[in-house]
Design a protein around this motif. Structure first.
Motif, PDB file in Angstrom:
ATOM      1  N   ASP A   1      29.164 -83.415 -39.831  1.00 44.07           N
ATOM      2  CA  ASP A   1      28.694 -84.238 -40.937  1.00 44.07           C
ATOM      3  C   ASP A   1      28.532 -83.383 -42.185  1.00 44.07           C
ATOM      4  N   ILE A   2      28.328 -84.063 -43.306  1.00 43.35           N
ATOM      5  CA  ILE A   2      28.083 -83.404 -44.589  1.00 43.35           C
ATOM      6  C   ILE A   2      26.806 -84.005 -45.159  1.00 43.35           C
ATOM      7  N   LEU A   3      25.887 -83.131 -45.548  1.00 48.71           N
ATOM      8  CA  LEU A   3      24.602 -83.534 -46.084  1.00 48.71           C
ATOM      9  C   LEU A   3      24.479 -83.001 -47.509  1.00 48.71           C
ATOM     10  N   ILE A   4      24.045 -83.862 -48.421  1.00 43.02           N
ATOM     11  CA  ILE A   4      23.796 -83.397 -49.786  1.00 43.02           C
ATOM     12  C   ILE A   4      22.300 -83.465 -50.058  1.00 43.02           C
ATOM     13  N   LYS A   5      21.818 -82.534 -50.879  1.00 44.31           N
ATOM     14  CA  LYS A   5      20.404 -82.494 -51.247  1.00 44.31           C
ATOM     15  C   LYS A   5      20.294 -82.462 -52.758  1.00 44.31           C
ATOM     16  N   ASN A   6      19.572 -83.425 -53.301  1.00 48.82           N
ATOM     17  CA  ASN A   6      19.294 -83.451 -54.724  1.00 48.82           C
ATOM     18  C   ASN A   6      18.219 -82.401 -54.987  1.00 48.82           C
ATOM     19  N   ASN A   7      18.561 -81.349 -55.715  1.00 50.97           N
ATOM     20  CA  ASN A   7      17.633 -80.246 -55.936  1.00 50.97           C
ATOM     21  C   ASN A   7      16.474 -80.625 -56.857  1.00 50.97           C
ATOM     22  N   SER A   8      16.601 -81.699 -57.601  1.00 51.95           N
ATOM     23  CA  SER A   8      15.512 -82.150 -58.475  1.00 51.95           C
ATOM     24  C   SER A   8      14.451 -82.920 -57.694  1.00 51.95           C
ATOM     25  N   THR A   9      14.914 -83.821 -56.805  1.00 50.78           N
ATOM     26  CA  THR A   9      13.982 -84.690 -56.078  1.00 50.78           C
ATOM     27  C   THR A   9      13.708 -84.229 -54.651  1.00 50.78           C
ATOM     28  N   GLY A  10      14.594 -83.377 -54.106  1.00 52.51           N
ATOM     29  CA  GLY A  10      14.457 -82.942 -52.719  1.00 52.51           C
ATOM     30  C   GLY A  10      15.008 -83.938 -51.719  1.00 52.51           C
ATOM     31  N   ILE A  11      15.555 -85.060 -52.194  1.00 54.88           N
ATOM     32  CA  ILE A  11      16.083 -86.097 -51.290  1.00 54.88           C
ATOM     33  C   ILE A  11      17.382 -85.617 -50.663  1.00 54.88           C
ATOM     34  N   LYS A  12      17.445 -85.751 -49.333  1.00 54.91           N
ATOM     35  CA  LYS A  12      18.637 -85.367 -48.569  1.00 54.91           C
ATOM     36  C   LYS A  12      19.349 -86.625 -48.093  1.00 54.91           C
ATOM     37  N   THR A  13      20.676 -86.638 -48.207  1.00 55.34           N
ATOM     38  CA  THR A  13      21.468 -87.799 -47.817  1.00 55.34           C
ATOM     39  C   THR A  13      22.702 -87.345 -47.054  1.00 55.34           C
ATOM     40  N   ARG A  14      22.921 -87.946 -45.890  1.00 50.16           N
ATOM     41  CA  ARG A  14      24.167 -87.696 -45.159  1.00 50.16           C
ATOM     42  C   ARG A  14      25.228 -88.580 -45.793  1.00 50.16           C
ATOM     43  N   VAL A  15      26.328 -87.967 -46.248  1.00 50.60           N
ATOM     44  CA  VAL A  15      27.343 -88.730 -46.979  1.00 50.60           C
ATOM     45  C   VAL A  15      28.647 -88.893 -46.208  1.00 50.60           C
ATOM     46  N   VAL A  16      28.928 -87.988 -45.269  1.00 49.56           N
ATOM     47  CA  VAL A  16      30.150 -88.073 -44.460  1.00 49.56           C
ATOM     48  C   VAL A  16      29.789 -87.665 -43.042  1.00 49.56           C
ATOM     49  N   GLU A  17      30.381 -88.345 -42.069  1.00 41.91           N
ATOM     50  CA  GLU A  17      30.233 -87.969 -40.668  1.00 41.91           C
ATOM     51  C   GLU A  17      31.497 -88.373 -39.929  1.00 41.91           C
ATOM     52  N   GLY A  18      31.696 -87.795 -38.769  1.00 38.56           N
ATOM     53  CA  GLY A  18      32.850 -88.184 -37.974  1.00 38.56           C
ATOM     54  C   GLY A  18      33.109 -87.233 -36.837  1.00 38.56           C
ATOM     55  N   SER A  19      34.248 -87.438 -36.198  1.00 33.56           N
ATOM     56  CA  SER A  19      34.702 -86.567 -35.123  1.00 33.56           C
ATOM     57  C   SER A  19      35.622 -85.511 -35.697  1.00 33.56           C
ATOM     58  N   ALA A  20      35.586 -84.353 -35.067  1.00 24.95           N
ATOM     59  CA  ALA A  20      36.508 -83.271 -35.410  1.00 24.95           C
ATOM     60  C   ALA A  20      37.245 -82.905 -34.134  1.00 24.95           C
ATOM     61  N   LEU A  21      38.548 -83.035 -34.164  1.00 30.56           N
ATOM     62  CA  LEU A  21      39.363 -82.689 -33.014  1.00 30.56           C
ATOM     63  C   LEU A  21      39.966 -81.316 -33.250  1.00 30.56           C
ATOM     64  N   VAL A  22      39.580 -80.346 -32.417  1.00 26.17           N
ATOM     65  CA  VAL A  22      40.171 -79.015 -32.488  1.00 26.17           C
ATOM     66  C   VAL A  22      41.370 -79.023 -31.546  1.00 26.17           C
ATOM     67  N   THR A  23      42.561 -78.864 -32.141  1.00 20.47           N
ATOM     68  CA  THR A  23      43.796 -78.944 -31.357  1.00 20.47           C
ATOM     69  C   THR A  23      44.252 -77.559 -30.940  1.00 20.47           C
ATOM     70  N   PRO A  24      44.722 -77.411 -29.700  1.00 22.94           N
ATOM     71  CA  PRO A  24      45.197 -76.097 -29.256  1.00 22.94           C
ATOM     72  C   PRO A  24      46.508 -75.751 -29.967  1.00 22.94           C
ATOM     73  N   GLY A  25      46.730 -74.450 -30.107  1.00 25.12           N
ATOM     74  CA  GLY A  25      47.953 -73.976 -30.742  1.00 25.12           C
ATOM     75  C   GLY A  25      48.863 -73.297 -29.751  1.00 25.12           C
ATOM     76  N   ILE A  26      50.083 -73.059 -30.167  1.00 23.17           N
ATOM     77  CA  ILE A  26      51.049 -72.353 -29.340  1.00 23.17           C
ATOM     78  C   ILE A  26      51.230 -70.937 -29.861  1.00 23.17           C
ATOM     79  N   THR A  27      51.455 -70.793 -31.154  1.00 25.05           N
ATOM     80  CA  THR A  27      51.631 -69.481 -31.743  1.00 25.05           C
ATOM     81  C   THR A  27      50.259 -68.882 -32.020  1.00 25.05           C
ATOM     82  N   THR A  28      49.990 -67.698 -31.461  1.00 23.51           N
ATOM     83  CA  THR A  28      48.684 -67.093 -31.616  1.00 23.51           C
ATOM     84  C   THR A  28      48.705 -65.807 -32.434  1.00 23.51           C
ATOM     85  N   ALA A  29      49.860 -65.221 -32.673  1.00 22.78           N
ATOM     86  CA  ALA A  29      49.920 -63.977 -33.438  1.00 22.78           C
ATOM     87  C   ALA A  29      50.578 -64.259 -34.785  1.00 22.78           C
ATOM     88  N   ALA A  30      50.011 -63.668 -35.822  1.00 16.99           N
ATOM     89  CA  ALA A  30      50.608 -63.837 -37.151  1.00 16.99           C
ATOM     90  C   ALA A  30      50.542 -62.525 -37.891  1.00 16.99           C
TER      91      ALA A  30
END
Length: 117
Positions: A88-117
């Protein structure tokens, strides 16, 4: 402010970047992120007690355009086991101290084939 649900895909062992554009629901214009702090993390599940990684987060200039960039270096993505996570992503208004979650979701970490670069 509404919480946007956005699912992301993170390639294992690669540098990852994702931009988000936030809007003010009342004015239908870009959210002015001047004087805001932004935080984001990824966990195996929302109730997990341990954080898998903290995203590097920045407000893209100018802040009046409402653009946030989250990123992970390849050294971090290669430490994540392939599979499904939550984030998720949380923003905080530094003037008021109010915190709001603005984005959330799933994150899929996909396996790779090439490992050396």
């Amino acid at each position: 402010m509404s919480v946007y649900v956005v699912n992301i895909v993170i390639p294992y062992g690669s540098d990852f970047n994702q931009s988000f554009f936030l809007e003010d629901a009342e004015s239908n214009s870009s959210l002015n992120l001047t004087n805001y702090s932004v935080y984001s993390m990824i966990k195996k599940s929302p109730l997990s007690l341990t954080t898998s990684a903290n995203f590097n987060v920045s407000v893209v200039a100018p802040a009046t355009q409402g653009q946030i960039l989250i990123s992970l270096a390849s050294s971090i993505t290669s430490s994540l086991k392939p599979g499904r996570y939550s984030y998720d992503i949380l923003i905080k208004n530094n003037s008021t101290g109010i915190k709001t979650r603005v984005v959330e979701g799933s994150a899929l970490v996909t396996p790779g084939i090439t490992t050396a670069a």
